[in-house]
Design an enzyme around this catalytic site. Structure first.
Site, PDB file in Angstrom:
ATOM      1  N   THR A 123       0.252 -11.414  -9.144  1.00 41.38           N
ATOM      2  CA  THR A 123      -0.932 -11.237  -8.302  1.00 41.38           C
ATOM      3  C   THR A 123      -2.030 -10.593  -9.135  1.00 41.38           C
ATOM      4  O   THR A 123      -1.858  -9.481  -9.644  1.00 41.38           O
ATOM      5  CB  THR A 123      -0.605 -10.361  -7.084  1.00 41.38           C
ATOM      6  OG1 THR A 123       0.454 -10.990  -6.342  1.00 41.38           O
ATOM      7  CG2 THR A 123      -1.819 -10.188  -6.197  1.00 41.38           C
ATOM      8  N   GLU A 153       9.903  -9.848   0.769  1.00 41.81           N
ATOM      9  CA  GLU A 153      11.059  -9.118   0.288  1.00 41.81           C
ATOM     10  C   GLU A 153      12.130  -9.115   1.366  1.00 41.81           C
ATOM     11  O   GLU A 153      11.872  -8.880   2.533  1.00 41.81           O
ATOM     12  CB  GLU A 153      10.676  -7.687  -0.093  1.00 41.81           C
ATOM     13  CG  GLU A 153       9.798  -7.634  -1.333  1.00 41.81           C
ATOM     14  CD  GLU A 153       9.741  -6.245  -1.943  1.00 41.81           C
ATOM     15  OE1 GLU A 153      10.801  -5.600  -2.088  1.00 41.81           O
ATOM     16  OE2 GLU A 153       8.633  -5.795  -2.267  1.00 41.81           O
ATOM     17  N   LYS A 202      -4.248 -15.579  -2.279  1.00 47.01           N
ATOM     18  CA  LYS A 202      -3.155 -14.611  -2.306  1.00 47.01           C
ATOM     19  C   LYS A 202      -3.611 -13.263  -1.738  1.00 47.01           C
ATOM     20  O   LYS A 202      -2.948 -12.696  -0.854  1.00 47.01           O
ATOM     21  CB  LYS A 202      -2.658 -14.441  -3.743  1.00 47.01           C
ATOM     22  CG  LYS A 202      -1.714 -13.270  -3.969  1.00 47.01           C
ATOM     23  CD  LYS A 202      -0.419 -13.405  -3.183  1.00 47.01           C
ATOM     24  CE  LYS A 202       0.511 -12.248  -3.490  1.00 47.01           C
ATOM     25  NZ  LYS A 202       1.766 -12.325  -2.724  1.00 47.01           N
ATOM     26  N   ASN A 206      -2.382 -11.452   2.092  1.00 51.15           N
ATOM     27  CA  ASN A 206      -1.761 -10.140   2.261  1.00 51.15           C
ATOM     28  C   ASN A 206      -2.667  -9.179   3.028  1.00 51.15           C
ATOM     29  O   ASN A 206      -2.193  -8.383   3.852  1.00 51.15           O
ATOM     30  CB  ASN A 206      -1.396  -9.549   0.901  1.00 51.15           C
ATOM     31  CG  ASN A 206      -0.108 -10.144   0.356  1.00 51.15           C
ATOM     32  OD1 ASN A 206       0.581 -10.884   1.036  1.00 51.15           O
ATOM     33  ND2 ASN A 206       0.217  -9.829  -0.886  1.00 51.15           N
ATOM     34  N   ALA A 250       4.406  -3.178  16.274  1.00 49.58           N
ATOM     35  CA  ALA A 250       3.958  -1.820  15.967  1.00 49.58           C
ATOM     36  C   ALA A 250       5.125  -1.032  15.380  1.00 49.58           C
ATOM     37  O   ALA A 250       6.284  -1.312  15.649  1.00 49.58           O
ATOM     38  CB  ALA A 250       3.442  -1.139  17.230  1.00 49.58           C
ATOM     39  N   GLY A 255       4.687  -0.954   3.948  1.00 46.68           N
ATOM     40  CA  GLY A 255       4.860  -0.396   2.603  1.00 46.68           C
ATOM     41  C   GLY A 255       5.182  -1.521   1.646  1.00 46.68           C
ATOM     42  O   GLY A 255       4.796  -2.665   1.866  1.00 46.68           O
ATOM     43  N   CYS A 258       3.422  -5.110  -2.212  1.00 45.98           N
ATOM     44  CA  CYS A 258       2.312  -6.062  -2.068  1.00 45.98           C
ATOM     45  C   CYS A 258       1.152  -5.545  -1.228  1.00 45.98           C
ATOM     46  O   CYS A 258       0.030  -5.415  -1.727  1.00 45.98           O
ATOM     47  CB  CYS A 258       2.829  -7.381  -1.484  1.00 45.98           C
ATOM     48  SG  CYS A 258       3.958  -8.256  -2.572  1.00 45.98           S
ATOM     49  N   LYS A 261      -0.836  -2.353  -2.544  1.00 45.08           N
ATOM     50  CA  LYS A 261      -1.489  -2.611  -3.825  1.00 45.08           C
ATOM     51  C   LYS A 261      -2.577  -3.670  -3.706  1.00 45.08           C
ATOM     52  O   LYS A 261      -3.672  -3.525  -4.280  1.00 45.08           O
ATOM     53  CB  LYS A 261      -0.433  -3.051  -4.838  1.00 45.08           C
ATOM     54  CG  LYS A 261      -0.973  -3.464  -6.206  1.00 45.08           C
ATOM     55  CD  LYS A 261       0.139  -3.780  -7.178  1.00 45.08           C
ATOM     56  CE  LYS A 261       0.889  -5.034  -6.830  1.00 45.08           C
ATOM     57  NZ  LYS A 261       0.122  -6.274  -7.109  1.00 45.08           N
ATOM     58  N   ARG A 325       8.824   1.514  -2.641  1.00 41.85           N
ATOM     59  CA  ARG A 325       7.420   1.697  -2.979  1.00 41.85           C
ATOM     60  C   ARG A 325       6.564   1.767  -1.723  1.00 41.85           C
ATOM     61  O   ARG A 325       6.614   0.873  -0.883  1.00 41.85           O
ATOM     62  CB  ARG A 325       6.942   0.561  -3.889  1.00 41.85           C
ATOM     63  CG  ARG A 325       7.452   0.666  -5.316  1.00 41.85           C
ATOM     64  CD  ARG A 325       7.112  -0.554  -6.144  1.00 41.85           C
ATOM     65  NE  ARG A 325       7.890  -1.719  -5.745  1.00 41.85           N
ATOM     66  CZ  ARG A 325       7.841  -2.890  -6.370  1.00 41.85           C
ATOM     67  NH1 ARG A 325       7.031  -3.050  -7.411  1.00 41.85           N
ATOM     68  NH2 ARG A 325       8.590  -3.899  -5.947  1.00 41.85           N
TER      69      ARG A 325
END
Length: 428
Positions: A123, A153, A202, A206, A250, A255, A258, A261, A325
């Site tokens: 990315t 993921e 991309k 996200n 909700a 987290g 992707c 960041k 992460r």
């Protein structure tokens, strides 16, 4: 086709295995010798359901090999760049690993020239593909393509084998033809476009998914005050074909590698261009504060947390991954410790990674063990092990039967009938 995949992290390893499963001859390349040694033995350095079994299968078939030497990819027609682009201190994407890989590719191509296509799957900010093409401009018969990944993921291998769409950003017909041949036989919509468009697709994807999550989390805050039920609201919204049901849950916030960041990178890119993305800035603010808002529900029920024992169920940012992460659990642990609470945590995969950050937490082998003597139990990650619990046993062994469902995944009627005080996110 002969394919090289540079970088064997989450995206690189999944890409390499899926391409090998589709019949290509793949070599995976990484500078970390210990990782390559693990992979050669069929051991995956990351957790993903079915990944290690698939790795063992393609290794046994001889269609996937691993090396630390890029020269072993000299016969490859396609070279995927799947290295990390982590967030820099100023929020921009750190392209140092990518540019180092590009430099090595250029050196290889000049010494062993042949027709090659360099595919950037990492990315990257809009314009990176064109920048790479410029850096490799003197390399004849070498084309640069942007081919972003859309892997979830926990479902990455499935997504790689059966993608929702294949976006190919290429400025030359020759490169497009190579990519069509590479993905021949995969039934997925194609988007053939420029490199810049592919890169923005991309980031935009996200950012939009993150926006849906934060919108529902903010709506859940209102729902808590109004006494309405966010699950019913989400269901009613999702039946609208213009909206759809996905990413309307909700919880305690998103987290992973992707969304956090990529949203900050897109904001930084917009700022550089003198454009304000106020909505996206608000999305990040909501997500930052959502774990603390959830903890306020706990504080409302237990005003004095000092000395209290809290069970934390789930530490990874989502089920079926060991990725911590930007995991909401980290912010929750930090705040609970600041309040003087004692924490007993459980996660089937991610405990060892969190223990390196928070050694003062007691890490348990089962959810029931974590709940032993607890004044409250918090569901942070909806692992099935954390959702399907022996409620009578849990109730009997807790010091105070208070459940705080950060994912709205526990069976409300069942736990209330068992005697628990239940609090969800925006639940009536």
């Amino acid at each position: 086709m002969k394919v090289a995949v540079i970088g064997t992290g989450y995206v690189g390893l999944t890409t390499a295995i899926s391409l090998a499963m589709h019949g290509h001859e793949v070599v995976g390349i990484d500078l970390v010798e210990a990782k390559i040694k693990m992979l050669r033995q069929g051991q995956s350095p990351i957790y993903e359901p079915g990944l290690e079994e698939a790795l063992a299968a393609v290794l046994q078939q001889g269609v996937l090999t691993f090396t630390t030497d890029l020269l072993e990819a000299k016969e490859s027609e396609v070279l995927f760049v799947c290295v990390g682009t982590p967030e820099s201190a100023d929020g921009t994407a750190d392209l140092s690993y990518l540019l180092a890989s590009v430099s090595e590719i250029g050196t290889l191509h000049r010494s062993v020239p042949r027709a090659r296509t360099v595919v950037i799957k990492s990315t990257v900010p809009v314009g990176t593909g064109d920048r790479v093409a410029g850096l490799l401009g003197d390399c004849k018969s070498l084309f640069v393509v942007s081919n972003p990944e859309f892997l979830r993921e926990g479902n990455a291998l499935v997504d790689a084998l059966k993608p929702s769409r294949i976006v190919i950003g290429a400025n030359h017909d020759e490169a497009k033809a190579v990519m069509e041949r590479l993905y021949d036989g995969i039934a997925a919509p194609r988007v053939l476009t420029t490199r810049a468009n592919a890169e923005l697709i991309k980031y935009a994807s996200n950012a939009f998914l993150a926006t849906r999550i934060s919108f529902m989390n903010e709506l859940a805050r209102l729902s808590t005050v109004l006494g309405t039920d966010i699950l019913t609201v989400a269901h009613g919204m999702g039946l609208d074909s213009r909206i759809g049901p996905d990413f309307l849950r909700a919880g305690v916030g998103y987290g992973g590698s992707c969304f956090p960041k990529d949203t900050i990178a897109l904001l930084q890119l917009a700022q550089e261009q003198g454009v304000s993305l106020n909505l996206l800035d608000k999305v990040r603010q909501i997500n930052r504060t959502q774990p603390l808002w959830f903890l306020q529900l706990v504080k409302n029920a237990i005003p004095e947390l000092k000395g209290k024992q809290i069970a934390l169920l789930g530490l990874a940012f989502k089920p079926d991954t060991d990725d911590i992460r930007e995991a909401p659990a980290l912010a929750i642990i930090e705040e609970l410790q600041r309040c003087g609470a004692s924490i007993r945590a459980y996660d089937p995969i991610a405990s060892s990674a969190v223990q390196k950050i928070f050694p003062g937490v007691s890490y348990c082998g089962t959810p029931a063990e974590a709940c032993q003597g607890a004044h409250a139990a918090l569901l942070v990650t909806e692992w099935k092990e954390c959702v399907q619990l022996p409620w009578d046993e849990i109730y009997a062994n807790m010091a105070h039967p208070a459940l705080f469902d950060g994912r709205n995944a526990w069976p409300v009627k069942e736990v209330r009938e068992a005697g628990f005080h239940y609090t969800g996110v925006g639940r009536s």
